[in-house]
Scaffold this active site. Structure first.
Site, short mmCIF file in Angstrom:
data_model
loop_
_atom_site.label_atom_id
_atom_site.label_comp_id
_atom_site.label_asym_id
_atom_site.label_seq_id
_atom_site.Cartn_x
_atom_site.Cartn_y
_atom_site.Cartn_z
N GLU A 84 -2.72 6.41 8.30
CA GLU A 84 -3.43 7.40 7.49
C GLU A 84 -4.46 8.15 8.32
O GLU A 84 -4.93 7.66 9.36
CB GLU A 84 -4.16 6.72 6.33
N GLU A 95 -6.39 1.86 -2.34
CA GLU A 95 -5.57 0.72 -2.74
C GLU A 95 -6.13 0.14 -4.04
O GLU A 95 -7.23 0.49 -4.47
CB GLU A 95 -5.56 -0.37 -1.66
N LYS A 104 0.81 -1.21 0.00
CA LYS A 104 0.00 0.00 0.00
C LYS A 104 0.85 1.27 0.00
O LYS A 104 0.49 2.27 -0.63
CB LYS A 104 -0.94 -0.01 1.21
N ARG A 136 -6.99 -8.26 -8.83
CA ARG A 136 -7.67 -9.54 -8.97
C ARG A 136 -9.15 -9.29 -9.14
O ARG A 136 -9.61 -8.15 -9.10
CB ARG A 136 -7.46 -10.40 -7.72
N GLU A 179 -9.82 1.17 -5.37
CA GLU A 179 -10.66 1.48 -4.22
C GLU A 179 -10.38 2.91 -3.75
O GLU A 179 -9.23 3.31 -3.58
CB GLU A 179 -10.41 0.49 -3.09
#
Length: 661
Positions: free
Chosen positions: A200, A293, A116, A297, A275
């Site tokens: 964060e 992030e 990340k 997949r 996202e």
């Protein structure tokens, strides 16, 4: 074109991939561990290969065994599904080195987005907005605590290699930071092999909105619009929907453009999700979303995107992996209607959403909606893998219609043999704020008492359960009948952690009466007509209702599941000796709430503890659970060890009362 495909996964996603492969005429190969030898995905595949023991590290996470299975079975390609090895770049390289096709992105793309902190630095360079925070490599606790102070509380600690809510902790106060950091790092190490974290700013009214992107090896990248995944608990999604409520065309254009830019920055191929964390305090705004992030997949919630676009994302994955051009262009994609997905889990909601196990005596769904599942009646929910039972997906022209369909489908879902979150999902689907689209990621936490409130069992379900537990045969016309009139019967049952003592009578064959419950006069009069061994028509005051009943026996306990009036409830009638033993127990003994592995022990013999104090940390089904002291006392003995496996119900810690001065 790919002609033979190995699915390196299990459960509902393996079944989902097999379904599309079958429609494309592709031969499928399943893999399975010891625990999954009789699993549904094994049954559905054309061929299945055993890859090892039950622990994931000895089976589904062993890339060498999976590649060997693909080569031995003649498969041309490997689809990883999601979870397990789906975002492991070393596995991707090993697959391609074996001259097999990996159905997914390149190893370099996965690496670029796998951590990340590095991903956010990359996105900043690409011009994609990023949440303020610390994304560097320095990991000393004191330094990270200083960064949290600079960022300003509340903050969110996130395992940099994490996903699916693992290794995430919200911290509101400086004094809680150290323990939250330890827990997040430990969970990150356990789940992803990486204890590093980032810190964060926590957005106070956050919404979680993600954009489905798709790329191919010919340089094409498109988006398939957005999904709103704001209904979460413990940072894990519960109900997802597409499109996002309240989304304007201007914000959609800004967000999807940022998502496509992010995918283009790493030359992305295949299905992926960008996202975003969104500030929902003042509605959706073009300057109110930030990159969080990328999931390199397929996502669990991909069915809602399939529903609103009419596209099969698994088919597109397979075609892109085979070198074909994307089967759709951006201009060919549009939003059609609205869709929801609810995640049905085996979990004990009143006990804090603890993962549950059990033997599925019955599993049925509403046939009018899509249900993706990897289990069926007769299967076991084990402690070894994720406790998801199914995904329930609805699609309609409007959000209101789709949500009503979801509520009805949840009411018509019947699970016997394990506790589930189906009532919780139903409460969410009916919650006024969610109905109005006014939710954020904190809604469940704020409304938890309302959403988890336990409604008492209906008198109808109670009577049917009592008759079933008393072995009344509804198909036998003289069952329970007495020559000289009716007689009342007393029965004690357990339901929803409550003990009920009730009295009922059999007036005549097919005619039954509930006389009182816990000494309260209720006077319920019903007539029952069996349709089959487990389906009854119950008539109450001239109104006929269909009731489903499943009866089984467990050690020292008779059990029945009753599905009536939109709810499925489980009733138990313990053996009297077992009940006596249970009543004799007290808070001197702290037992394991589920089968799992002890990750941390906080106390020593002789140590004084307060009620609610953490005694130890138990990990089960990829989730950490803190085991707390039930009362003030002194630790007499610790009956477990760190990294030791314990069974559900086994003794962990014994307490003695605090000596009075």
């Amino acid at each position: 074109m790919i002609e033979s495909l190995l699915i390196a996964n299990r459960g509902e996603i393996a079944c989902r991939i097999i379904q599309t492969a079958n429609s494309m005429g592709i031969r499928t190969v399943a893999v399975f561990s010891d625990a999954d030898a009789q699993a549904r995905h094994v049954e559905l595949a054309d061929e299945a290969v055993h890859i090892g023991a039950t622990p994931v590290g000895e089976s589904y996470l062993d890339g060498n065994k999976i590649i060997a299975a693909a080569l031995a079975s003649g498969a041309q390609a490997i689809h990883p599904g999601y979870g397990f090895l789906s975002e492991n770049p070393d596995f991707v390289e090993a697959v391609t080195a074996a001259r097999l096709i990996f159905v997914g992105p390149t190893a370099s793309a996965i690496r670029a987005m796998g951590l990340k902190d590095a991903a956010k630095i990359l996105m900043e360079k690409a011009g994609v907005p990023v949440v303020p925070g610390y994304h560097g490599s320095e990991q000393s606790p004191d330094f990270l605590a200083q960064q949290a102070e600079l960022i300003g509380y509340p903050v969110l600690i996130k395992a940099r290699a994490g996903g699916g809510g693992k290794g995430m902790r919200r911290v509101d106060r400086a004094e809680d930071f150290e323990q939250a950091l330890e827990s997040a790092a430990r969970e990150g190490l356990s789940a992803f092999g990486d204890a590093a974290v980032l810190v964060e700013k926590y957005i106070l009214s956050p919404r979680h909105i993600e954009v489905q992107v798709f790329g191919d090896s010919h340089g094409n990248v498109v988006h398939l619009f957005e999904r709103d995944c704001s209904l979460q608990r413990r940072h894990q999604k519960v109900i997802e929907e597409a499109p996002a409520p309240g989304m304007s065309e201007a914000v959609r254009a800004a967000m999807t453009t940022a998502a496509v830019t992010a995918a283009q920055a790493i030359n992305y191929e295949g299905a992926g999700t960008i996202e975003f964390i969104v500030d929902g305090s003042q509605g959706l705004r073009v300057d109110g979303f930030w990159f969080m992030e990328m999931n390199t997949r397929l996502q669990v919630e991909h069915p809602v995107t399939e529903a609103i676009t009419g596209q099969d994302l698994v088919e597109a994955q397979i075609r892109v992996a085979a070198g074909e051009v994307l089967p759709f262009t951006q201009n060919e994609l549009s939003i059609q209607g609205h869709a929801f997905e609810a995640r049905l889990y085996a979990e004990d909601v009143p006990a804090g959403f603890l993962p549950a196990t059990g033997h599925l005596q019955r599993l049925t769904f509403d046939p009018r909606v899509r249900n993706d599942t990897g289990v069926r009646s007769g299967d076991d929910i084990t402690p070894f893998y994720d406790p998801m039972i199914a995904k329930i997906i609805t699609h309609a022209d409007t959000r209101e219609q789709a949500l009503k369909q979801l509520s009805r489908a949840l009411q018509n879902t019947q699970v016997a043999g394990t506790v589930t979150n189906v009532d919780f999902l139903g409460a969410l689907a009916r919650h006024p704020l969610f109905v109005e689209g006014m939710m954020d990621t904190g809604l469940i936490e704020r409304e938890l008492d309302t959403l988890t409130a336990v409604e008492p069992a209906s008198m109808l379900s109670t009577l049917v359960a009592a008759l079933s537990l008393a072995d009344v045969d509804f198909n036998e016309s003289l069952s329970g009948w007495r020559l000289w009139g009716s007689a009342s019967h007393l029965l004690t049952m357990h339901c929803q952690r409550e003990v009920q003592t009730l009295r009922y009578a059999i007036a005549e064959p097919g005619h039954y009466q509930l006389l009182d419950v816990d000494s309260r006069d209720v006077q319920l009069d019903v007539r029952i007509q069996p349709l089959s061994a487990d389906c009854l028509v119950v008539e109450v005051n001239g109104l006929k209702k269909r009731v489903s009943v499943v009866r089984w026996d467990e050690p020292m306990c008779a059990c029945v599941s009753v599905s009536a009036e939109g709810r499925t409830l489980e009733f138990r009638c313990p053996d009297p000796l077992e009940s006596a033993k249970e009543s004799a127990s007290n808070a001197d003994f702290v037992s394991a709430p589920m089968t799992g592995v002890i990750r941390l022990v906080d106390v020593l013999p002789g140590q004084s503890v307060k009620e609610g104090q953490r005694l130890l940390v138990l990990e089960a089904m990829k989730m950490e659970t803190s085991v707390l002291a039930p009362r003030d006392g002194v630790v007499e003995q610790v009956h477990c060890r760190v990294e030791g496996t314990v069974d559900g119900g086994s003794l962990l810690v014994s307490l003695v009362k605090t000596e009075q001065p």
